[in-house]
Design a protein around this motif. Sequence first.
Motif, PDB file in Angstrom:
ATOM      1  N   ARG A  26      16.327  15.006  45.150  1.00 13.37           N
ATOM      2  CA  ARG A  26      15.583  16.224  45.491  1.00 13.37           C
ATOM      3  C   ARG A  26      14.385  15.942  46.389  1.00 13.37           C
ATOM      4  O   ARG A  26      14.198  16.634  47.390  1.00 13.37           O
ATOM      5  CB  ARG A  26      15.172  16.979  44.239  1.00 13.37           C
ATOM      6  CG  ARG A  26      14.459  18.265  44.603  1.00 13.37           C
ATOM      7  CD  ARG A  26      14.158  19.163  43.463  1.00 13.37           C
ATOM      8  NE  ARG A  26      13.708  18.454  42.284  1.00 13.37           N
ATOM      9  CZ  ARG A  26      13.532  19.009  41.119  1.00 13.37           C
ATOM     10  NH1 ARG A  26      13.763  20.284  40.949  1.00 13.37           N
ATOM     11  NH2 ARG A  26      13.120  18.317  40.088  1.00 13.37           N
ATOM     12  N   ILE A  35      19.427  20.925  43.299  1.00 19.52           N
ATOM     13  CA  ILE A  35      19.356  19.542  42.818  1.00 19.52           C
ATOM     14  C   ILE A  35      18.267  19.510  41.762  1.00 19.52           C
ATOM     15  O   ILE A  35      17.093  19.588  42.088  1.00 19.52           O
ATOM     16  CB  ILE A  35      18.999  18.549  43.945  1.00 19.52           C
ATOM     17  CG1 ILE A  35      19.928  18.691  45.144  1.00 19.52           C
ATOM     18  CG2 ILE A  35      19.040  17.123  43.418  1.00 19.52           C
ATOM     19  CD1 ILE A  35      19.522  17.835  46.327  1.00 19.52           C
ATOM     20  N   ILE A  88      25.764  17.092  53.924  1.00 20.63           N
ATOM     21  CA  ILE A  88      24.356  17.029  53.535  1.00 20.63           C
ATOM     22  C   ILE A  88      23.486  17.569  54.658  1.00 20.63           C
ATOM     23  O   ILE A  88      22.580  18.378  54.433  1.00 20.63           O
ATOM     24  CB  ILE A  88      23.946  15.605  53.112  1.00 20.63           C
ATOM     25  CG1 ILE A  88      24.656  15.225  51.796  1.00 20.63           C
ATOM     26  CG2 ILE A  88      22.425  15.490  52.963  1.00 20.63           C
ATOM     27  CD1 ILE A  88      24.435  13.806  51.331  1.00 20.63           C
ATOM     28  N   THR A  94      23.809   9.463  49.752  1.00 22.05           N
ATOM     29  CA  THR A  94      23.245  10.253  48.667  1.00 22.05           C
ATOM     30  C   THR A  94      21.788  10.574  48.972  1.00 22.05           C
ATOM     31  O   THR A  94      21.110   9.819  49.680  1.00 22.05           O
ATOM     32  CB  THR A  94      23.307   9.513  47.311  1.00 22.05           C
ATOM     33  OG1 THR A  94      22.495   8.351  47.379  1.00 22.05           O
ATOM     34  CG2 THR A  94      24.729   9.137  46.948  1.00 22.05           C
ATOM     35  N   ARG A 124      21.452  13.690  42.045  1.00 26.32           N
ATOM     36  CA  ARG A 124      21.521  13.314  43.457  1.00 26.32           C
ATOM     37  C   ARG A 124      22.683  14.066  44.090  1.00 26.32           C
ATOM     38  O   ARG A 124      23.676  14.340  43.450  1.00 26.32           O
ATOM     39  CB  ARG A 124      21.738  11.813  43.602  1.00 26.32           C
ATOM     40  CG  ARG A 124      20.627  10.992  42.975  1.00 26.32           C
ATOM     41  CD  ARG A 124      20.873   9.507  43.080  1.00 26.32           C
ATOM     42  NE  ARG A 124      20.866   8.990  44.433  1.00 26.32           N
ATOM     43  CZ  ARG A 124      19.772   8.759  45.168  1.00 26.32           C
ATOM     44  NH1 ARG A 124      18.591   9.014  44.661  1.00 26.32           N
ATOM     45  NH2 ARG A 124      19.846   8.268  46.372  1.00 26.32           N
ATOM     46  N   MET A 125      22.531  14.385  45.361  1.00 29.44           N
ATOM     47  CA  MET A 125      23.604  15.004  46.125  1.00 29.44           C
ATOM     48  C   MET A 125      24.327  13.867  46.858  1.00 29.44           C
ATOM     49  O   MET A 125      23.680  13.003  47.464  1.00 29.44           O
ATOM     50  CB  MET A 125      23.008  15.985  47.136  1.00 29.44           C
ATOM     51  CG  MET A 125      24.019  16.732  47.950  1.00 29.44           C
ATOM     52  SD  MET A 125      23.223  17.820  49.164  1.00 29.44           S
ATOM     53  CE  MET A 125      22.291  18.900  48.104  1.00 29.44           C
ATOM     54  N   THR A 126      25.660  13.858  46.791  1.00 28.36           N
ATOM     55  CA  THR A 126      26.436  12.787  47.400  1.00 28.36           C
ATOM     56  C   THR A 126      27.501  13.355  48.325  1.00 28.36           C
ATOM     57  O   THR A 126      28.220  14.279  47.960  1.00 28.36           O
ATOM     58  CB  THR A 126      27.138  11.934  46.322  1.00 28.36           C
ATOM     59  OG1 THR A 126      26.140  11.398  45.443  1.00 28.36           O
ATOM     60  CG2 THR A 126      27.937  10.803  46.924  1.00 28.36           C
ATOM     61  N   CYS A 127      27.594  12.785  49.516  1.00 29.49           N
ATOM     62  CA  CYS A 127      28.665  13.132  50.447  1.00 29.49           C
ATOM     63  C   CYS A 127      29.860  12.251  50.103  1.00 29.49           C
ATOM     64  O   CYS A 127      29.767  11.026  50.168  1.00 29.49           O
ATOM     65  CB  CYS A 127      28.227  12.900  51.888  1.00 29.49           C
ATOM     66  SG  CYS A 127      29.574  13.121  53.071  1.00 29.49           S
TER      67      CYS A 127
END
Length: 103
Positions: A29, A12, A62, A26, A17-20
């Motif tokens: 980092r 990241i 996640i 979301t 952003r990391m999103t499921c």
Amino acid sequence: MAEVDDALRNLISGPARMTCVRSGRTVDRPAFGQLVDARATEIKKHIPPSPARIVIAINDPIDCLVSLFAVWQCGKCAVMVNPDIKDKERGNVIAEHWRIAMA
């Protein structure tokens, strides 16, 4: 561990952003790093100081990645398994005194 921090930065970067896609959840980092640190603290309470392989069987993508980085942060080997496998199959996977981290 520097290697985990570098891997996290590469996973990241910047404002990403990391999103499921299933839940819409979301994390950025800094939040991901905090989740990893908290999970690593919990894992350390349950593992021996000797070499250990930790099985991760978590449905949430996640949380699964959080656990993976937390296991690495603990300096242990992570083994990812399908959380939907049957108990007997899971027993085969975790035979040999493997530890299991499940959420």
